[in-house]
Design an enzyme around this catalytic site. Structure first.
Site, PDB file in Angstrom:
ATOM      1  N   HIS A  86       0.815  -1.218   0.000  1.00  0.00           N
ATOM      2  CA  HIS A  86       0.000   0.000   0.000  1.00  0.00           C
ATOM      3  C   HIS A  86       0.849   1.269   0.000  1.00  0.00           C
ATOM      4  CE1 HIS A  86      -3.344  -2.729   1.721  1.00  0.00           C
ATOM      5  NE2 HIS A  86      -3.417  -2.670   0.412  1.00  0.00           N
ATOM      6  N   HIS A 108      -8.472  -7.723  -7.332  1.00  0.00           N
ATOM      7  CA  HIS A 108      -8.713  -8.593  -6.169  1.00  0.00           C
ATOM      8  C   HIS A 108      -8.880  -7.676  -4.960  1.00  0.00           C
ATOM      9  CE1 HIS A 108      -6.697 -11.160  -9.085  1.00  0.00           C
ATOM     10  NE2 HIS A 108      -7.148 -12.222  -8.442  1.00  0.00           N
ATOM     11  N   GLU A 156     -14.236  -8.461  -6.914  1.00  0.00           N
ATOM     12  CA  GLU A 156     -14.054  -9.401  -5.803  1.00  0.00           C
ATOM     13  C   GLU A 156     -14.926 -10.618  -6.103  1.00  0.00           C
ATOM     14  OE1 GLU A 156     -12.046  -9.840  -2.983  1.00  0.00           O
ATOM     15  OE2 GLU A 156     -13.207 -11.688  -2.956  1.00  0.00           O
ATOM     16  N   ASP A 199      -3.711  -8.210  -7.057  1.00  0.00           N
ATOM     17  CA  ASP A 199      -3.272  -8.628  -5.719  1.00  0.00           C
ATOM     18  C   ASP A 199      -3.981  -9.928  -5.309  1.00  0.00           C
ATOM     19  OD1 ASP A 199      -2.283  -8.681  -3.124  1.00  0.00           O
ATOM     20  OD2 ASP A 199      -3.718  -7.190  -2.384  1.00  0.00           O
TER      21      ASP A 199
HETATM   22  N1  SAM Z   1      -6.186  -6.100  -2.553  1.00  0.00           N
HETATM   23  C1  SAM Z   1      -6.659  -6.270  -1.204  1.00  0.00           C
HETATM   24  C2  SAM Z   1      -6.002  -5.223  -0.323  1.00  0.00           C
HETATM   25  O1  SAM Z   1      -4.856  -4.806  -0.631  1.00  0.00           O
HETATM   26  O2  SAM Z   1      -6.591  -4.794   0.654  1.00  0.00           O
HETATM   27  C3  SAM Z   1      -6.408  -7.656  -0.676  1.00  0.00           C
HETATM   28  C4  SAM Z   1      -6.852  -8.734  -1.585  1.00  0.00           C
HETATM   29  S1  SAM Z   1      -6.642 -10.368  -0.993  1.00  0.00           S
HETATM   30  C5  SAM Z   1      -4.928 -10.606  -1.047  1.00  0.00           C
HETATM   31  C6  SAM Z   1      -7.188 -11.294  -2.385  1.00  0.00           C
HETATM   32  C7  SAM Z   1      -8.691 -11.218  -2.606  1.00  0.00           C
HETATM   33  O3  SAM Z   1      -8.955 -11.711  -3.928  1.00  0.00           O
HETATM   34  C8  SAM Z   1      -9.518 -12.080  -1.676  1.00  0.00           C
HETATM   35  O4  SAM Z   1     -10.511 -11.280  -1.083  1.00  0.00           O
HETATM   36  C9  SAM Z   1     -10.148 -13.140  -2.587  1.00  0.00           C
HETATM   37  O5  SAM Z   1     -11.463 -13.493  -2.190  1.00  0.00           O
HETATM   38  C10 SAM Z   1     -10.170 -12.435  -3.911  1.00  0.00           C
HETATM   39  N2  SAM Z   1     -10.133 -13.284  -5.121  1.00  0.00           N
HETATM   40  C11 SAM Z   1      -9.564 -14.503  -5.289  1.00  0.00           C
HETATM   41  N3  SAM Z   1      -9.637 -14.875  -6.584  1.00  0.00           N
HETATM   42  C12 SAM Z   1     -10.237 -13.855  -7.251  1.00  0.00           C
HETATM   43  C13 SAM Z   1     -10.559 -13.616  -8.615  1.00  0.00           C
HETATM   44  N4  SAM Z   1     -10.279 -14.507  -9.570  1.00  0.00           N
HETATM   45  N5  SAM Z   1     -11.140 -12.447  -8.941  1.00  0.00           N
HETATM   46  C14 SAM Z   1     -11.442 -11.518  -7.995  1.00  0.00           C
HETATM   47  N6  SAM Z   1     -11.167 -11.691  -6.685  1.00  0.00           N
HETATM   48  C15 SAM Z   1     -10.562 -12.838  -6.316  1.00  0.00           C
END
Ligand code: SAM
Length: 284
Positions: free
Chosen positions: A19, A42, A124, A169
């Site tokens: 971040h 993500h 998401e 991410d």
């Molecule tokens: N980017 C966020 C942050 O910095 O606060 C954290 C994201 S976390 C590492 C990854 C997220 O991606 C999870 O909430 C998961 O449910 C979601 N996720 C997993 N596969 C995904 C996909 N193919 N498309 C969108 N979201 C996905």
């Protein structure tokens, strides 16, 4: 099946690393008036109360953001231009002045400085996580999409705005995700060569992120700025995350120097063994 929930890890050292760089990139993009489309493939929940059951179980934030927060006055972290602005922004989401009770996720970092002419798309896939995200108060020019972010990225390009910034991410729950991310990013770069793209990855003893780098190289994306923050060298037999990596394709000019200066203040707070490296990865 999706089982990862970022709430268990919110505010850890990897979030701080990711971040801080995201904040620096946004800061640079805001120097011009022309509109920006941001895509967060993500997104997660958006905002994490530190007292939530999931977050208080592992309390990873104690060895991440809390170290910076507690040391901010003693070490005059605010005097570093990047860290100071980042900490001030972090202060905006706290319920009590001076306290640390929330950690903002990427949707918050991206939306906090969104201008009227900009647009933010948050993807998401997890229904529960998307439900949390849908309940967040966010500006009108933020679109929340319950769906696959890699597919959404490729389908959503090109965008009408002159500039584009993408954060990728994933949780890398499957080994194949590294190659899938590389494939989607390569396709995206063919449709939007000018895009500033940030791709996060964990540093694991198994070195799985090599699939990501090789996929990008084979897909023709070669000149990438790479930032890696290592907490320690892995112990014999260790399998967990020992560091955080972030690739920036088309990085803004001066990002490396700003980050190095900030990291020089952050590293001593994360532990004696922690190291940061920033370099250009050219597909070796
Ligand atoms: N980017 C966020 C942050 O910095 O606060 C954290 C994201 S976390 C590492 C990854 C997220 O991606 C999870 O909430 C998961 O449910 C979601 N996720 C997993 N596969 C995904 C996909 N193919 N498309 C969108 N979201 C996905």
């Amino acid at each position: 099946m999706l089982s990862y929930q970022h709430a268990y890890h919110a505010g850890n050292f990897a979030d701080v690393h990711k971040h801080l760089i995201l904040f620096a990139v946004i800061d640079h993009l805001l120097r011009k008036e022309s509109s920006v489309t941001y895509m967060d493939t993500h997104a997660g929940r958006g905002l994490y109360p530190l007292a939530a059951e999931e977050t208080s179980r592992l309390q990873e934030y104690r060895e991440g953001v809390a170290r910076l927060w507690q040391a901010r006055e003693r070490l005059e972290l605010e005097r570093d231009p990047l860290l100071g602005d980042w900490l001030a922004a972090l202060g905006e989401v706290q319920s009590l002045a001076g306290g640390l009770d929330h950690y903002p996720g990427s949707p918050w970092w991206l939306s906090a400085r969104l201008r009227a002419q900009d647009r933010l798309m948050l993807f998401e896939l997890h229904p529960g996580e998307h439900g949390h995200l849908a309940r967040q108060a966010l500006p009108d020019n933020v679109q929340r999409i319950h769906g696959d972010g890699l597919q959404g990225l490729v389908k959503g390009l090109p965008v009408p705005s002159p500039r584009l910034c993408v954060l990728v991410d994933p949780s890398y729950e499957r080994k194949a995700e590294y190659a899938e991310v590389a494939e989607a990013v390569c396709q995206a770069m063919r449709k939007a060569r000018h895009a500033v793209v940030l791709v996060w990855y964990p540093l694991l003893p198994a070195g799985r992120h090599r699939d990501l780098l090789e996929g990008l190289r084979d897909g023709g994306v070669r000149k990438i700025w790479r930032s890696e923050l290592r907490l320690r060298e892995p112990q014999e037999g260790e399998r967990g995350m020992v560091g955080s990596g972030l690739l920036v394709i088309n990085p803004p000019w001066g990002l490396d120097e700003r980050l190095e200066a900030a990291m020089a203040k952050v590293l001593p707070l994360l532990g004696e063994a922690s190291r940061h490296s920033g370099d250009w990865w050219v597909g070796e």
